[in-house]
Design a protein around this motif. Structure first.
Motif, PDB file in Angstrom:
ATOM      1  N   ARG A 165      71.527  17.817 -30.410  1.00 15.15           N
ATOM      2  CA  ARG A 165      72.405  17.775 -31.580  1.00 15.15           C
ATOM      3  C   ARG A 165      73.852  17.886 -31.116  1.00 15.15           C
ATOM      4  N   LYS A 166      74.613  16.818 -31.298  1.00 11.23           N
ATOM      5  CA  LYS A 166      76.035  16.910 -30.976  1.00 11.23           C
ATOM      6  C   LYS A 166      76.737  17.693 -32.093  1.00 11.23           C
ATOM      7  N   GLU A 167      77.761  18.405 -31.711  1.00 14.68           N
ATOM      8  CA  GLU A 167      78.557  19.181 -32.657  1.00 14.68           C
ATOM      9  C   GLU A 167      77.749  20.282 -33.327  1.00 14.68           C
ATOM     10  N   THR A 168      77.301  21.230 -32.533  1.00 13.93           N
ATOM     11  CA  THR A 168      76.625  22.400 -33.092  1.00 13.93           C
ATOM     12  C   THR A 168      77.619  23.331 -33.780  1.00 13.93           C
ATOM     13  N   HIS A 169      78.859  23.357 -33.282  1.00  8.85           N
ATOM     14  CA  HIS A 169      79.925  24.214 -33.821  1.00  8.85           C
ATOM     15  C   HIS A 169      79.565  25.703 -33.749  1.00  8.85           C
ATOM     16  N   PHE A 170      78.593  26.043 -32.914  1.00  5.69           N
ATOM     17  CA  PHE A 170      78.056  27.408 -32.932  1.00  5.69           C
ATOM     18  C   PHE A 170      79.123  28.462 -32.636  1.00  5.69           C
ATOM     19  N   PHE A 171      79.913  28.258 -31.598  1.00  2.29           N
ATOM     20  CA  PHE A 171      80.876  29.282 -31.214  1.00  2.29           C
ATOM     21  C   PHE A 171      82.017  29.407 -32.227  1.00  2.29           C
ATOM     22  N   ALA A 172      82.188  28.401 -33.069  1.00  2.51           N
ATOM     23  CA  ALA A 172      83.202  28.481 -34.117  1.00  2.51           C
ATOM     24  C   ALA A 172      82.683  29.193 -35.365  1.00  2.51           C
ATOM     25  N   PHE A 173      81.356  29.099 -35.607  1.00  2.96           N
ATOM     26  CA  PHE A 173      80.827  29.587 -36.880  1.00  2.96           C
ATOM     27  C   PHE A 173      79.649  30.546 -36.725  1.00  2.96           C
TER      28      PHE A 173
ATOM     29  N   THR B 122      85.465  21.182 -32.658  1.00  2.52           N
ATOM     30  CA  THR B 122      86.151  22.285 -33.337  1.00  2.52           C
ATOM     31  C   THR B 122      86.544  23.396 -32.372  1.00  2.52           C
ATOM     32  N   TYR B 123      85.924  23.431 -31.197  1.00  2.98           N
ATOM     33  CA  TYR B 123      86.127  24.565 -30.297  1.00  2.98           C
ATOM     34  C   TYR B 123      87.572  24.703 -29.827  1.00  2.98           C
ATOM     35  N   ILE B 124      88.214  23.584 -29.526  1.00  2.00           N
ATOM     36  CA  ILE B 124      89.579  23.698 -29.016  1.00  2.00           C
ATOM     37  C   ILE B 124      90.554  24.102 -30.127  1.00  2.00           C
ATOM     38  N   TYR B 125      90.216  23.790 -31.354  1.00  2.00           N
ATOM     39  CA  TYR B 125      91.151  24.004 -32.464  1.00  2.00           C
ATOM     40  C   TYR B 125      91.027  25.390 -33.094  1.00  2.00           C
ATOM     41  N   LEU B 126      89.812  25.878 -33.248  1.00  2.00           N
ATOM     42  CA  LEU B 126      89.597  27.143 -33.941  1.00  2.00           C
ATOM     43  C   LEU B 126      89.592  28.306 -32.944  1.00  2.00           C
ATOM     44  N   PRO B 127      90.548  29.237 -33.047  1.00  2.00           N
ATOM     45  CA  PRO B 127      90.670  30.335 -32.066  1.00  2.00           C
ATOM     46  C   PRO B 127      89.394  31.144 -31.885  1.00  2.00           C
ATOM     47  N   ARG B 128      88.622  31.302 -32.940  1.00  2.28           N
ATOM     48  CA  ARG B 128      87.409  32.108 -32.853  1.00  2.28           C
ATOM     49  C   ARG B 128      86.432  31.551 -31.819  1.00  2.28           C
ATOM     50  N   ALA B 129      86.403  30.237 -31.684  1.00  3.45           N
ATOM     51  CA  ALA B 129      85.466  29.618 -30.745  1.00  3.45           C
ATOM     52  C   ALA B 129      85.762  30.059 -29.314  1.00  3.45           C
ATOM     53  N   CYS B 130      87.020  30.072 -28.946  1.00  2.81           N
ATOM     54  CA  CYS B 130      87.401  30.480 -27.601  1.00  2.81           C
ATOM     55  C   CYS B 130      86.920  31.905 -27.316  1.00  2.81           C
ATOM     56  N   GLU B 131      87.087  32.774 -28.285  1.00  3.41           N
ATOM     57  CA  GLU B 131      86.681  34.174 -28.128  1.00  3.41           C
ATOM     58  C   GLU B 131      85.170  34.304 -27.979  1.00  3.41           C
TER      59      GLU B 131
ATOM     60  N   ASN C 170      77.338  33.332 -37.175  1.00  2.00           N
ATOM     61  CA  ASN C 170      77.157  34.389 -38.170  1.00  2.00           C
ATOM     62  C   ASN C 170      78.144  34.331 -39.337  1.00  2.00           C
ATOM     63  N   ILE C 171      78.754  33.158 -39.579  1.00  2.00           N
ATOM     64  CA  ILE C 171      79.606  33.021 -40.754  1.00  2.00           C
ATOM     65  C   ILE C 171      79.246  31.731 -41.478  1.00  2.00           C
ATOM     66  N   GLU C 172      79.632  31.626 -42.719  1.00  2.00           N
ATOM     67  CA  GLU C 172      79.336  30.450 -43.522  1.00  2.00           C
ATOM     68  C   GLU C 172      80.371  29.365 -43.234  1.00  2.00           C
ATOM     69  N   PRO C 173      79.937  28.214 -42.698  1.00  2.00           N
ATOM     70  CA  PRO C 173      80.902  27.191 -42.306  1.00  2.00           C
ATOM     71  C   PRO C 173      81.400  26.303 -43.432  1.00  2.00           C
ATOM     72  N   ALA C 174      80.797  26.389 -44.625  1.00  2.00           N
ATOM     73  CA  ALA C 174      81.187  25.502 -45.707  1.00  2.00           C
ATOM     74  C   ALA C 174      82.642  25.753 -46.109  1.00  2.00           C
TER      75      ALA C 174
END
Length: 301
Positions: A34-42, A85-94, A44-48
């Motif tokens: 699955r491309k674009e899991t967005h896991f590290f950005a979201f 989304t990882y490069i854009y959303l600071p939470r992903a880096c953390e 345990n939070i609601e991504p909608a």
């Protein structure tokens, strides 16, 4: 527990889909199916979010589901995924630092003016952008962000790369984050891919099939056909399930990508908008050029 040791972190509409598909068949690399899991950005939070159709398609929020995407790993040296989304959303880096601190990362950066317009046309293609005029959509961006529309709608802000790249350099160091330019990837894809393979420690003599370019933005020539293809290829259905059993994945991907690309007509960026966006991005581009040691003056032409 298998976690990725390689991440394609962005940027959106800068060739990440092409890069993911070109390298996923390398015999020493396993990429999440699955491309674009967005896991590290979201995680345990609601991504909608609140933009039209804003569900962050395919977002994985739970660790067990994320790990299941790598259950097929066998002997591969490199285990990866791609989420722009990882490069854009600071939470992903953390979160990456917490879960897989030794992972190698790759980012592709595109002229931010062209990237903004490509994102706009991507949403036009999918029938989600309610404003047909790009200039008007740009004027609405700040209000949309305040209303919590998703990252894809951040046409201008998404192209302010300096802080995005600096964040990763500071968190992981330059040796762990490799930056490429979309221009180079377009002109010399094999050279860029070979360099990435060397960086990852896998054979750079393996040659990928780059004859098909996925995720092309533009205006659907036939809207009914576009909707039919979206329903057929992107959503669960009997035909899709049967084809997965009977047709090899590479063949399915090539055919579906060619069909979707054929039905898209490109529309050029209005000439009067480029100088305006170039001025908006000027300071950020100049700082980025110094940060990554590349001449980016052509982005301002």
């Amino acid at each position: 527990m298998t976690m990725p040791n390689f991440l394609i972190i962005g940027a959106a509409k800068s060739g990440t889909s092409a890069l993911y598909h070109y390298i996923r068949h390398h015999p020493e690399i396993y990429m999440s199916p699955r491309k674009e899991t967005h896991f590290f950005a979201f995680e345990n939070i609601e991504p909608a979010t609140n933009g039209p159709g804003d569900t962050v398609p395919g977002a994985v929020t739970k660790m067990d589901e994320y790990l299941s995407l790598f259950a097929g790993v066998k002997h591969e040296k490199v285990i990866g995924e791609a989420s722009p989304t990882y490069i854009y959303l600071p939470r992903a880096c953390e979160r990456i630092k917490i879960h897989t601190p030794e992972a190698k990362m790759v980012a592709i950066l595109r002229n931010p003016t062209d990237r903004a317009y490509s994102a706009f046309m991507h949403l036009i293609r999918d029938g989600r952008e309610p404003v047909a005029d790009f200039a008007q959509a740009l004027e609405k961006e700040d209000d949309r962000i305040r209303q919590n529309w998703g990252p894809i709608w951040h046409y201008k802000r998404g192209g302010l790369y300096y802080d995005q790249v600096l964040r990763y350099f500071q968190m992981f160091g330059r040796d762990q984050v490799r930056i490429y330019l979309y221009d180079d990837f377009n002109k010399s894809p094999y050279a860029v891919l070979a360099d990435i393979f060397t960086y990852l420690g896998v054979s750079d003599s393996w040659t990928p099939d780059i004859s098909v370019r996925p995720n092309v933005s533009g205006v659907p020539k036939n809207k009914l056909m576009h909707k039919w293809m979206q329903d057929l290829f992107l959503r669960p259905n009997i035909a899709k399930a049967v084809s997965r059993k009977l047709i090899p994945e590479r063949v399915r991907w090539r055919v579906t990508t060619q069909m979707r690309t054929w039905n898209v007509a490109k529309r050029p960026l209005p000439a009067h908008i480029r100088p305006q966006l170039n001025e908006y991005f000027r300071d950020d581009i100049q700082k980025l050029a110094q940060l990554i040691g590349r001449d980016l003056s052509h982005w301002l032409e």
